[in-house]
Scaffold this motif. Structure first.
Motif, PDB file in Angstrom:
ATOM      1  N   ALA A   8       0.849  -1.506   0.049  1.00  0.00           N
ATOM      2  CA  ALA A   8       0.269   0.247   0.327  1.00  0.00           C
ATOM      3  C   ALA A   8       1.088   2.043   0.009  1.00  0.00           C
ATOM      4  CB  ALA A   8      -0.893   0.084   0.817  1.00  0.00           C
ATOM      5  N   ILE A   9       0.442   2.114  -0.307  1.00  0.00           N
ATOM      6  CA  ILE A   9       1.167   3.278  -0.500  1.00  0.00           C
ATOM      7  C   ILE A   9       0.151   4.406   0.239  1.00  0.00           C
ATOM      8  CG2 ILE A   9       1.599   5.495  -2.245  1.00  0.00           C
ATOM      9  CD1 ILE A   9       1.265   3.554  -4.408  1.00  0.00           C
ATOM     10  N   SER A  10       0.784   5.223   0.847  1.00  0.00           N
ATOM     11  CA  SER A  10      -0.062   6.516   2.423  1.00  0.00           C
ATOM     12  C   SER A  10      -0.512   7.486   1.516  1.00  0.00           C
ATOM     13  CB  SER A  10       0.851   6.531   3.442  1.00  0.00           C
ATOM     14  OG  SER A  10       1.164   5.480   4.218  1.00  0.00           O
ATOM     15  N   ARG A  11      -1.612   8.015   1.628  1.00  0.00           N
ATOM     16  CA  ARG A  11      -1.589   8.929   1.027  1.00  0.00           C
ATOM     17  C   ARG A  11      -2.066  10.329   1.794  1.00  0.00           C
ATOM     18  NH1 ARG A  11      -8.203   9.140   0.530  1.00  0.00           N
ATOM     19  NH2 ARG A  11      -8.346   6.994   1.930  1.00  0.00           N
ATOM     20  N   SER A  12      -2.141  11.292   1.308  1.00  0.00           N
ATOM     21  CA  SER A  12      -2.356  12.184   2.767  1.00  0.00           C
ATOM     22  C   SER A  12      -3.457  13.574   2.099  1.00  0.00           C
ATOM     23  CB  SER A  12      -1.074  13.156   2.482  1.00  0.00           C
ATOM     24  OG  SER A  12      -0.644  13.837   1.802  1.00  0.00           O
ATOM     25  N   ASP A  13      -4.182  13.112   0.864  1.00  0.00           N
ATOM     26  CA  ASP A  13      -4.716  14.045  -0.140  1.00  0.00           C
ATOM     27  C   ASP A  13      -6.235  13.010   0.391  1.00  0.00           C
ATOM     28  OD1 ASP A  13      -3.950  11.854  -1.558  1.00  0.00           O
ATOM     29  OD2 ASP A  13      -4.193  13.464  -3.226  1.00  0.00           O
ATOM     30  N   PHE A  14      -7.520  13.515   0.434  1.00  0.00           N
ATOM     31  CA  PHE A  14      -9.252  13.519   0.967  1.00  0.00           C
ATOM     32  C   PHE A  14      -9.938  13.635  -0.367  1.00  0.00           C
ATOM     33  CE2 PHE A  14      -7.087  13.492   4.600  1.00  0.00           C
ATOM     34  CZ  PHE A  14      -6.227  12.016   4.962  1.00  0.00           C
ATOM     35  N   GLY A  15     -10.803  13.210  -0.269  1.00  0.00           N
ATOM     36  CA  GLY A  15     -11.864  14.157  -1.488  1.00  0.00           C
ATOM     37  C   GLY A  15     -12.679  13.213  -2.707  1.00  0.00           C
ATOM     38  N   LYS A  16     -13.476  13.578  -3.234  1.00  0.00           N
ATOM     39  CA  LYS A  16     -13.967  13.197  -4.795  1.00  0.00           C
ATOM     40  C   LYS A  16     -13.036  13.295  -5.339  1.00  0.00           C
ATOM     41  CE  LYS A  16     -17.791  14.064  -5.480  1.00  0.00           C
ATOM     42  NZ  LYS A  16     -19.346  14.996  -6.674  1.00  0.00           N
ATOM     43  N   VAL A  31      -8.489   2.796   3.819  1.00  0.00           N
ATOM     44  CA  VAL A  31      -8.988   2.969   5.139  1.00  0.00           C
ATOM     45  C   VAL A  31      -8.820   1.769   5.498  1.00  0.00           C
ATOM     46  CG1 VAL A  31     -10.074   4.088   6.957  1.00  0.00           C
ATOM     47  CG2 VAL A  31     -10.272   5.464   4.782  1.00  0.00           C
ATOM     48  N   ILE A  32      -7.722   1.849   7.054  1.00  0.00           N
ATOM     49  CA  ILE A  32      -7.412   0.385   7.763  1.00  0.00           C
ATOM     50  C   ILE A  32      -7.207   1.041   9.389  1.00  0.00           C
ATOM     51  CG2 ILE A  32      -5.684  -0.910   8.184  1.00  0.00           C
ATOM     52  CD1 ILE A  32      -3.671  -0.615   5.981  1.00  0.00           C
ATOM     53  N   TYR A  33      -8.132   0.251  10.350  1.00  0.00           N
ATOM     54  CA  TYR A  33      -8.099   0.944  11.168  1.00  0.00           C
ATOM     55  C   TYR A  33      -8.944  -0.561  11.950  1.00  0.00           C
ATOM     56  CZ  TYR A  33     -12.998  -0.196   9.843  1.00  0.00           C
ATOM     57  OH  TYR A  33     -14.512   0.374   9.257  1.00  0.00           O
ATOM     58  N   GLY A  34      -8.504  -0.380  13.157  1.00  0.00           N
ATOM     59  CA  GLY A  34      -8.894  -1.116  14.243  1.00  0.00           C
ATOM     60  C   GLY A  34      -8.276  -0.816  15.630  1.00  0.00           C
ATOM     61  N   GLU A  35      -8.650  -1.980  16.650  1.00  0.00           N
ATOM     62  CA  GLU A  35      -7.698  -2.357  17.853  1.00  0.00           C
ATOM     63  C   GLU A  35      -5.890  -1.955  17.546  1.00  0.00           C
ATOM     64  OE1 GLU A  35      -9.027  -4.443  20.975  1.00  0.00           O
ATOM     65  OE2 GLU A  35     -11.281  -5.003  20.022  1.00  0.00           O
ATOM     66  N   GLY A  36      -5.781  -1.218  18.916  1.00  0.00           N
ATOM     67  CA  GLY A  36      -4.990  -0.842  18.250  1.00  0.00           C
ATOM     68  C   GLY A  36      -3.776  -0.653  17.728  1.00  0.00           C
ATOM     69  N   ALA A  37      -4.613   0.432  16.355  1.00  0.00           N
ATOM     70  CA  ALA A  37      -4.156   0.347  15.405  1.00  0.00           C
ATOM     71  C   ALA A  37      -4.489   2.093  14.779  1.00  0.00           C
ATOM     72  CB  ALA A  37      -4.370  -0.806  13.769  1.00  0.00           C
ATOM     73  N   GLU A  38      -3.583   3.045  14.720  1.00  0.00           N
ATOM     74  CA  GLU A  38      -4.083   3.855  14.494  1.00  0.00           C
ATOM     75  C   GLU A  38      -4.462   3.955  12.956  1.00  0.00           C
ATOM     76  OE1 GLU A  38      -0.908   6.334  12.793  1.00  0.00           O
ATOM     77  OE2 GLU A  38      -0.381   5.936  14.335  1.00  0.00           O
ATOM     78  N   LEU A  39      -5.647   5.081  12.303  1.00  0.00           N
ATOM     79  CA  LEU A  39      -6.203   5.511  11.588  1.00  0.00           C
ATOM     80  C   LEU A  39      -5.547   5.829   9.829  1.00  0.00           C
ATOM     81  CD1 LEU A  39      -9.262   4.953   9.450  1.00  0.00           C
ATOM     82  CD2 LEU A  39      -8.963   7.729  10.436  1.00  0.00           C
ATOM     83  N   LEU A  40      -5.215   4.765   8.773  1.00  0.00           N
ATOM     84  CA  LEU A  40      -4.420   4.827   8.074  1.00  0.00           C
ATOM     85  C   LEU A  40      -5.033   5.030   6.275  1.00  0.00           C
ATOM     86  CD1 LEU A  40      -1.232   2.000   8.260  1.00  0.00           C
ATOM     87  CD2 LEU A  40      -1.381   4.704   8.992  1.00  0.00           C
ATOM     88  N   HIS A  41      -4.947   6.317   5.656  1.00  0.00           N
ATOM     89  CA  HIS A  41      -5.422   6.085   4.806  1.00  0.00           C
ATOM     90  C   HIS A  41      -4.494   5.636   3.658  1.00  0.00           C
ATOM     91  CE1 HIS A  41      -8.482   8.894   5.867  1.00  0.00           C
ATOM     92  NE2 HIS A  41      -7.591   8.653   6.610  1.00  0.00           N
ATOM     93  N   VAL A  42      -4.368   5.239   2.754  1.00  0.00           N
ATOM     94  CA  VAL A  42      -3.826   4.443   1.747  1.00  0.00           C
ATOM     95  C   VAL A  42      -4.618   4.047   0.944  1.00  0.00           C
ATOM     96  CG1 VAL A  42      -2.125   2.943   3.730  1.00  0.00           C
ATOM     97  CG2 VAL A  42      -4.719   1.917   2.667  1.00  0.00           C
ATOM     98  N   ALA A  43      -3.149   3.624  -0.241  1.00  0.00           N
ATOM     99  CA  ALA A  43      -3.848   3.369  -1.836  1.00  0.00           C
ATOM    100  C   ALA A  43      -3.550   1.921  -1.745  1.00  0.00           C
ATOM    101  CB  ALA A  43      -3.584   4.831  -2.553  1.00  0.00           C
ATOM    102  N   LEU A  44      -4.626   1.108  -2.781  1.00  0.00           N
ATOM    103  CA  LEU A  44      -3.891  -0.486  -3.176  1.00  0.00           C
ATOM    104  C   LEU A  44      -3.948  -0.661  -4.228  1.00  0.00           C
ATOM    105  CD1 LEU A  44      -6.020  -1.902  -0.226  1.00  0.00           C
ATOM    106  CD2 LEU A  44      -3.242  -1.687   0.031  1.00  0.00           C
TER     107      LEU A  44
END
Length: 182
Positions: A8-16, A31-44
């Motif tokens: 995955a590539i991290s992403r920092s831009d959001f929106g349509k 978006v990757i989230y869950g217990e014990g993990a911080e919210l990550l915005h990625v591109a797959l």
């Protein structure tokens, strides 16, 4: 094992607009989230993700650039274009190693049950449903896979008997109505 490795590539831009740019490059915003993990915005990668999501009970091992350890995830929500059915966005939930093993065991059991059902000439979906019912009642997935086809055949026989009985009742009612009409 149904674990698929994705980078995955991290992403920092959001929106349509940003999501459309990501999709044009052949990636899917996630978006990757869950217990014990911080919210990550990625591109797959779109192609790899499409192939992975076709597998039942898939576990995605997502390695994000800049992180040392890959995250074990499962799909929570998949948003698709309503017309083209292309994936537009994916929500992934971080899972434990134990849950990943459970999902893999269930996926292997589903594959065994579906293959046995095809060989027996019955609908694989019925055998998979029988397997899932047995597992829901606390049975081990591997043991449930062994008798899923027999359970599906038994259910098919019960349905056939019920349908035959309903047809007999319907025919008797039709005869009774014909006699009354005379």
């Amino acid at each position: 094992m149904t674990t698929v490795a994705l980078s995955a590539i991290s992403r920092s831009d959001f929106g349509k607009g940003a999501a459309r740019r990501i999709r044009r490059t052949g990636n899917i915003p996630a978006v990757i989230y869950g217990e014990g993990a911080e919210l990550l915005h990625v591109a797959l990668p779109e192609h790899d993700l499409n192939l992975a999501l076709r597998k039942p009970r898939v576990v995605l091992s997502v390695s994000v650039e800049g992180q040392a350890k890959a995250l074990l995830t499962k799909p929570r929500d998949i948003q698709r274009d309503p017309v083209r059915r292309n994936i537009e966005h994916v929500d992934l939930v971080v899972i434990t190693e134990a849950e990943a093993k459970e999902r893999s065991a269930m996926a292997e059991a589903i594959a065994v049950a579906a293959e046995a059902a095809e060989e027996a000439g019955i609908d694989p979906a019925v055998a998979v449903q029988a397997l899932e019912d047995a597992v829901a009642h606390g049975e081990d997935p591997a043991a449930a896979a062994e008798h899923a086809v027999a359970d599906a055949e038994h259910q098919a026989e019960e349905y056939a008997e019920a349908n035959a009985h309903a047809a007999e009742v319907e025919a008797a009612e039709a005869v009774a109505e014909a006699v009354e009409a005379e």
